[in-house]
Design an enzyme around this catalytic site. Structure first.
Site, mmCIF file in Angstrom:
data_model
loop_
_atom_site.group_PDB
_atom_site.id
_atom_site.type_symbol
_atom_site.label_atom_id
_atom_site.label_comp_id
_atom_site.label_asym_id
_atom_site.label_seq_id
_atom_site.Cartn_x
_atom_site.Cartn_y
_atom_site.Cartn_z
ATOM 1 N N TYR A 1 37.645 45.062 79.666
ATOM 2 C CA TYR A 1 38.008 46.151 78.757
ATOM 3 C C TYR A 1 37.545 47.502 79.287
ATOM 4 O O TYR A 1 36.505 47.602 79.928
ATOM 5 C CB TYR A 1 37.379 45.941 77.377
ATOM 6 C CG TYR A 1 38.369 45.481 76.333
ATOM 7 C CD1 TYR A 1 39.219 46.388 75.718
ATOM 8 C CD2 TYR A 1 38.464 44.140 75.956
ATOM 9 C CE1 TYR A 1 40.130 45.981 74.760
ATOM 10 C CE2 TYR A 1 39.363 43.723 74.999
ATOM 11 C CZ TYR A 1 40.199 44.642 74.394
ATOM 12 O OH TYR A 1 41.108 44.247 73.452
ATOM 13 N N ASP B 1 28.345 44.531 73.824
ATOM 14 C CA ASP B 1 28.566 45.202 75.106
ATOM 15 C C ASP B 1 27.489 46.215 75.480
ATOM 16 O O ASP B 1 27.190 46.396 76.659
ATOM 17 C CB ASP B 1 29.941 45.878 75.106
ATOM 18 C CG ASP B 1 31.069 44.877 75.259
ATOM 19 O OD1 ASP B 1 30.811 43.774 75.760
ATOM 20 O OD2 ASP B 1 32.202 45.197 74.877
#
Length: 1090
Positions: free
Chosen positions: A820, A736
């Site tokens: 998320y 990420d």
């Protein structure tokens, strides 16, 4: 009428059971003589048969409280055509209200509201009497307040409509006065909107509100005006009047005058604002101009003729200080150079300002004066300016003070500027723009030629941090920008280093990356991927044919492609020699709502389009071979506040048991200070805040009591592998930080929701794909929290108690990476401890079961009907550039172990002790956490600093998993591609000697990467770690086995670690905390001690 007759009328009219009454019962009855009984509070109570008393206690700050009594009829108030919710609740719940037994309500009201109460009663009775009722500007606000207090919906609506229609310049001050006293936020909101609409017409002659409204009101007005119409130079006139004619604190002044609201300023307003700021700040010898001063300089530069004709103006400007005068002169020199005029005016200005310097207004003691023959002493930027000023001076040599003065102010300002601008401050908007312009000029691609970034895509523009040695030695001369671009035509990415020098930008290096090296996916890239999918005829046809759904109802989650197999690697090269920037898009159906409200993760679709961002084309669609197509789940599983009522099986209403308010109030403000924009001091702590597109929040130069602990700290990578082996999910692994950038993914935080208390926000400057700077607001939140008890002891012999509550300084930001949410918190404590906490929330990435799984998931959990959530890990890597009491440190591992039975050393078997092992080389410093041994890692000073009590080296220790449970390292097989790309996640600790080129533990560029770059590569050298400048890389995380309770939105999971002093101090550093008892704490009403 006799008393018995009167009683009979009342009993007949009111009845014994009030709950059985309805609106028909309010029709006037007949008395014993057959005459109508007229109901009204203004009539004699005996004649009107009133059955309730309202006592209004008038609260008046100027005099003692008084009580006014009104005799009323509860049927009118509770079931009439304009019934009152307050009295309805009182009368219908006899057992719950003491008022019901006495038939008397005692209500305290402010005088303005109390004065309007008769009008309120007239309104209540108007439906059953002929009594007139009329709204006025004098009563409307008070009646609106009463309508809210007593819950009368119709009156609330009528008064609000009246206020909106009646409001004008002439009466807005009256409305404000009443709303302010009554704390009526709704009316104040209407006033804010009105003033924002009429803002450019407002002045102190036509609007008394300018004189009476609090500064906070004008902050709201200006904010709304600028959000609707953009900032305007005219706003400076009104803001100037408010600032100069109202009592303000410095914080409110700076809020009103910030650049968002007032980017340009009228010259007359500039002078007033400068004086006001000077009066409020009371600071002399400033080393850095305020943003207001900078803007005022621009204003005074372009409107400067009056500067030489008004003695008062000249004297006030002289008092602004040498730094201000210097920059103002420099701006004027540049203007003269551009337009070749106004030399006489400039000469006169210089003479005035030089007088100011010599008269001691400006305190130039620490500045350096450089004569023309001593140019070597100037910093590089001043060198060129001195030469330029010399040329101007030669043309105007007869002005005796001009030449000398311009050299002094130019060189002194530039010297001071380079001394005070911190080299680690994030780039400003102007610096970003200068760097972008330099790149565009270099590659000959203008914004006008390429508005959609078809030829040149900017990936990132950020501060290029100087080497640590230069920062520590204060030898940084220029700031530099790191710029990363992508050429969609060639598929090649290029890195640039751009030198920034007072508005000038020069490319000092560039490097085109090897073919196939892919930069991260920016927010614009993610939007582009979804756009390509939704405009693809192939995708539209597949959705219609398989599911009979329109692409407009589909959401596309963009994921970088993890190359899990040889076939995946070949996919990258599908386009021949041109590298492809690939994105795989997981599809979901939006079943409910008219916009983007629906929780689409409850409706996964099984096909997976892959797109090439460089060519802006669809590459292929995976999953079409699965026939028949599985059914898309359609159950509503919502968390959105507007769609909760549509849920198929979860809650559809808010819970009835509401919480009482829990407000975080700091009446004296916060206890930290922020200077120079980014430097923070709090409770012996000091550090500097940084931010960039990749790491997000960065901490620099963390110290306690002026003793160094960390040079730099941030989160530098994440590995998020998913456990489903069935195609296409073998490609589902995100890095990420490297793939998307935590800075790019950061949120603008909301006061009162994301952050509570007295909040200080830091903004961030990012760029979009065209290179346009974007000022993202409220990205970093800083505030104080109560951390419970810090320590406590009661001497049981005499009962004496010593306890202190723990105050924590929290610096945080939140990143949304597709589905998320990651919430990052650095927590500084008063005992020298630092906690780093990460909370995970947001939504699970869901999917339909693969054909191989049948009806039961093998690598996930059903979190909704026919909706699977796969098991996965979140592995975080924090980079900790340690500096414990200095730059040279050592690292050791400490275990607690049981001692073997020994007749002499451990005869009773109760002994256990610590074993300390120094980690002296990189390869033996690759370590795994062991909770069975209470394992910690200690970072000790290697420069002779020792504890004064026990002689041990001063140290901090890294304690793993102090937040959340202990979790395993990377769980994939060693042969898995994730184990190579995310090899850093195989261990909980790595230690390396500091190198400015070693920043990213999985390599500089993670999208479509396959090699074990970063930490595995660096540590092959097995460098010495003894007495070195060391960097610790701590890996920790969460193994997430989803639960039904994690859907539709996930309660926070937590992970994190602690840095704790270990013989760093002579004792508890917090024993000097002042004893305090919180006076705002109260006993609960039903407490046994109450």
């Amino acid at each position: 009428m006799t008393e018995s007759d009167d009683s009979q009328v009342k009993n007949t009219f009111w009845g014994d059971n009030f709950d059985e009454l309805n609106e028909a019962d309010i029709q006037p009855p007949n008395d014993a003589n057959g005459e109508d009984v007229h109901l009204h509070w203004r009539r004699d109570p005996e004649v009107s048969h009133s059955d309730w008393t309202i006592q209004i206690v008038v609260k008046d700050e100027l005099s003692d409280s008084t009580v006014v009594e009104y005799k009323v009829h509860r049927c009118i108030l509770t079931i009439g055509p304009r019934k009152c919710g307050y009295f309805e609740r009182v009368c219908r719940n006899n057992s719950d209200f003491q008022e019901s037994s006495t038939r008397t309500s005692v209500i305290a009201l402010p005088k303005i509201a109390a004065d309007a109460f008769p009008d309120f009663l007239d309104y209540q009775y108007q439906g059953v009497s002929q009594q007139s009722f009329e709204l006025t500007s004098h009563s409307a606000t008070a009646l609106h307040f009463l309508s809210q207090y007593f819950d009368v919906h119709s009156l609330r609506w009528e008064t609000m409509n009246y206020i909106k229609e009646n409001l004008c310049m002439a009466n807005c001050h009256e409305y404000y006065h009443h709303a302010y006293i009554l704390e009526n936020k709704q009316v104040l909101g209407v006033l804010v909107g009105f003033c924002a609409d009429e803002f450019l017409k407002i002045n102190h002659q036509n609007c008394k509100l300018v004189e009476v409204a609090e500064p906070q009101f004008w902050i709201l007005v200006v904010k709304k005006f600028t959000s609707r119409r953009g900032a305007n130079i005219n706003t400076s006139k009104i803001i100037s009047y408010v600032c100069c004619n109202r009592a303000l604190d410095l914080e409110t002044f700076h809020e009103l005058t910030k650049e968002d609201y007032m980017p340009r300023i009228y010259s007359s307003a500039a002078l007033s604002l400068l004086n006001a700021e000077a009066e409020l700040s009371k600071v002399e010898n400033v080393s850095k101009l305020s943003t207001l001063q900078e803007r005022c300089i621009v204003s005074l530069t372009w409107n400067n003729r009056f500067l030489i004709n008004d003695d008062t103006v000249i004297e006030n400007l002289q008092k602004q200080g040498a730094l201000f005068l210097s920059k103002l002169l420099i701006k004027n020199v540049r203007r003269v150079a551009l337009f070749g005029s106004d030399l006489e005016e400039l000469k006169t200005q210089c003479e005035h300002f030089w007088i100011g310097i010599n008269n001691g207004y400006c305190h130039l003691d620490d500045y350096h004066t450089h004569a023309p023959s001593q140019k070597q002493g100037c910093p590089p930027g001043a060198q060129r300016f001195v030469e330029h000023a010399s040329q101007l001076g030669a043309r105007s040599f007869h002005a005796s003070h001009f030449f000398e003065g311009i050299l002094v102010v130019a060189s002194s300002w530039l010297s001071s500027h380079y001394k005070t601008m911190h080299p680690l401050d994030p780039l400003s908007i102007s610096e970003v723009q200068a760097a972008v312009d330099a790149i565009r000029t270099s590659v000959s691609v203008t914004f006008a030629d390429d508005p959609l970034a078809d030829k040149l895509r900017f990936v990132a523009v950020s501060l290029h941090e100087p080497p640590k040695a230069q920062v520590l030695a204060l030898e940084v001369t220029f700031r530099q920008a790191f710029v990363l671009t992508l050429n969609p035509v060639t598929g090649l990415a290029t890195e640039y280093i751009v030198q920034l020098d007072e508005g000038d930008a020069t490319i000092v290096s560039s490097k085109t990356l090897p073919p196939g090296t892919q930069p991260m996916l920016t927010p614009d890239d993610c939007d582009l991927a979804e756009q390509i999918v939704k405009t693809s005829n192939q995708v539209k046809h597949a959705l219609l044919e398989r599911y009979n759904i329109d692409v407009s109802r589909v959401a596309c989650d963009p994921w970088s492609i993890h190359l899990a197999s040889h076939e995946d690697t070949q996919l990258v090269n599908y386009n021949g020699d041109k590298p492809a920037q690939l994105v795989q898009t997981f599809l979901y159906l939006r079943c409910y709502g008219n916009g983007l409200e629906d929780n689409h993760y409850a409706h996964p679709i099984d096909i997976l389009p892959i797109v090439n961002l460089n060519t802006r084309q669809l590459v292929r669609i995976d999953g079409l071979d699965r026939l028949p197509a599985p059914k898309i789940p359609t159950d509503a599983v919502q968390y959105h506040r507007d769609l909760l009522h549509t849920n198929s099986y979860l809650q559809t209403e808010w819970r009835s048991e509401t919480l009482k308010a829990l407000d975080i109030i700091q009446p004296d403000g916060h206890s930290f200070t922020v200077t120079d924009g980014y430097h923070v001091d709090w409770q012996k702590w000091s550090f500097r805040v940084g931010f960039n597109y990749r790491e997000g929040l960065v901490l620099h130069d963390v110290q306690f009591q002026n003793r160094s602990i960390l040079h730099r700290a941030s989160l530098v990578e994440m590995a998020v592998p998913y456990a489903d082996p069935y195609p296409p999910h073998q490609r589902k692994c995100a890095m990420d930080v490297g793939d998307y950038g935590l800075g790019f993914s950061s949120n603008s935080l909301e006061l009162g929701c994301d952050c509570l208390g007295k909040i200080y926000y830091f903004d961030a400057v990012l760029v979009d794909s065209t290179g346009t700077p974007q000022n993202k607001k409220k990205v970093i939140c800083m505030h104080e929290e109560d951390g419970g008890l810090l320590y406590k002891h009661v001497d049981y012999r005499n009962g004496h108690n010593e306890s202190r509550r723990s105050r924590e300084l929290v610096v945080s930001f939140v990143a949304t990476v597709v589905n998320y949410e990651y919430l990052f918190y650095w927590r500084f404590k008063q005992d020298g401890t630092i906690d780093y906490e990460i909370k995970l929330s947001g939504e699970l990435s869901t999917n339909l079961l693969s054909a191989q799984e049948g009806d039961h998931p093998t690598h996930g959990v059903m979190v909704a009907p026919c909706v699977n959530a796969q098991i996965h890990q979140h592995m975080f890597c924090a980079r900790l550039d340690m500096a414990v009491d200095g730059q040279r440190n050592n690292v050791s591992e400490i275990d607690v172990v049981s001692a073997e039975l020994d007749p002499v050393k451990n005869p009773y078997g109760n002994a256990f002790y610590t074993v300390e092992t120094q980690l002296d080389f990189e390869k033996n410093a690759i370590r795994i956490a062991d909770m069975t041994k209470a394992r910690v890692w200690k970072i000790s000073n290697a420069m002779g600093k020792t504890n004064s009590v026990n002689g041990k080296a001063t140290a901090y220790k890294l304690i793993p998993f102090t937040k959340g449970p202990a979790q395993p390292t990377l769980l994939v097989d060693p042969s898995c591609a994730v184990a190579m790309k995310g090899a850093f996640a195989k261990a909980n600790l790595w230690v390396t000697p500091y190198s400015p080129d070693e920043m990213w533990p999985a390599g500089d560029y993670t999208p479509q990467g396959v090699s074990a770059a970063g930490l595995p590569s660096w540590t092959q050298a097995n460098r010495s770690l003894v007495d070195e400048d060391l960097v610790m890389w701590h890996v920790f995380g969460v193994c997430h086995v989803p639960r039904a309770e994690d859907f539709p939105i996930m309660p926070c999971e937590v992970s994190g670690f602690t840095l704790k002093p270990d013989n760093f101090f002579a004792g508890n550093p917090a024993i000097d905390l002042i004893p305090e008892v919180n006076g705002a704490s109260k006993l609960a009403s039903q407490c046994c001690s109450a």
